[in-house]
Design an enzyme around this catalytic site. Structure first.
Site, PDB file in Angstrom:
ATOM      1  N   GLY A 102     -23.271  15.460  70.912  1.00 24.13           N
ATOM      2  CA  GLY A 102     -23.495  14.864  72.056  1.00 24.13           C
ATOM      3  C   GLY A 102     -22.431  15.742  73.043  1.00 24.13           C
ATOM      4  N   CYS A 103     -21.141  15.761  72.563  1.00 27.13           N
ATOM      5  CA  CYS A 103     -20.062  16.452  73.370  1.00 27.13           C
ATOM      6  C   CYS A 103     -20.442  18.214  73.557  1.00 27.13           C
ATOM      7  CB  CYS A 103     -18.679  16.224  72.566  1.00 27.13           C
ATOM      8  SG  CYS A 103     -18.054  14.480  72.397  1.00 27.13           S
ATOM      9  N   THR A 104     -20.840  18.594  72.233  1.00 26.15           N
ATOM     10  CA  THR A 104     -21.243  20.117  72.582  1.00 26.15           C
ATOM     11  C   THR A 104     -22.346  20.224  73.577  1.00 26.15           C
ATOM     12  OG1 THR A 104     -20.626  20.426  70.426  1.00 26.15           O
ATOM     13  CG2 THR A 104     -22.020  22.015  71.100  1.00 26.15           C
TER      14      THR A 104
END
Length: 233
Positions: free
Chosen positions: A123-125
């Site tokens: 998700g952060c990527t």
């Protein structure tokens, strides 16, 4: 009748009556003592016992509930709840590449801060790639963008290089900025609670005040939504 026989017969009735009177007195004394002691023990056990026990139990429950509520209150981040319209908290932290970033560097400009849980997770990527993709569009809207997490600088730099990210990444290992912006708090996963980064985005106006806050961010389409808000500010 001889004198000896008369003496024996006179002793026998008196002796038998004496033998009978002693047990009667003993039983009466025993009953009297029992009658005196029973109400006292009943009063102690019936009145003081249950009340004292219930009072102690209640106090223990109260103390245990107070102890249980303390971590929850600390984890909620109530003291650092960010409100739209308030002055954005100042910050000074290291970024990828070894430089230092401060809030004063962006004075008079709009600024987007996106707080993400952990570098190089799915998700952060996606979120960091989306903000990188729109970096030029944010610049055209007079808005700078910064990514913040609790990862150390080495992890941030590895994250940047692996995905060719064009957004400055700030390392806040002590959670100072995260807490100030309400992006640090209690989370749960697989039935366990823990403290960590809450996915949050903050848009700061050119006047240095908080214009908009996004909490519990869903990554898909989020960067585009923030860009629209920045353009309308």
């Amino acid at each position: 009748m001889s004198k000896k026989s008369r003496k024996k017969s006179s002793k026998t009735p008196s002796g038998s009556s004496t033998a009978k009177s002693k047990p009667l007195k003993t039983r009466a004394a025993t009953q009297t003592r029992g009658a005196k002691t029973q109400p006292a023990s009943a009063s102690k056990s019936g009145k003081a016992g249950p009340k004292a026990a219930s009072h102690k139990a209640a106090s223990k429950r109260l103390k245990s509930s107070e102890k249980a509520s303390e971590p929850a209150a600390a984890a909620s981040g109530a003291k650092s709840a960010l409100v739209e319209g308030q002055k954005a908290p100042a910050f000074r932290l290291p970024r990828d590449g070894g430089n230092v970033v401060t809030s004063a560097d962006y004075a008079g400009r709009k600024l987007v801060l996106f707080f993400y849980p952990r570098a190089d997770t799915p998700g952060c990527t996606r979120e960091a790639i989306d903000f990188t993709r729109l970096n030029d569009a944010f610049a055209s809207a007079g808005t700078a963008v910064l990514g913040i997490s609790a990862d150390p600088l080495k992890a941030q730099e590895k994250f940047r290089d692996k995905h060719s990210l064009g957004i400055p990444l700030i390392s806040d290992e002590q959670h100072e900025m995260l807490e100030a912006y309400g992006a640090w708090g209690e989370k749960s996963m697989y039935g366990k609670s823990f403290l960590g980064v809450l996915r949050t985005t903050v848009l700061i106006g050119a006047d240095g005040k908080v214009a908009k806050v996004w909490r519990n961010v869903r990554v898909d389409g989020h960067a585009d939504e923030v860009l629209t808000a920045a353009r309308g500010l």
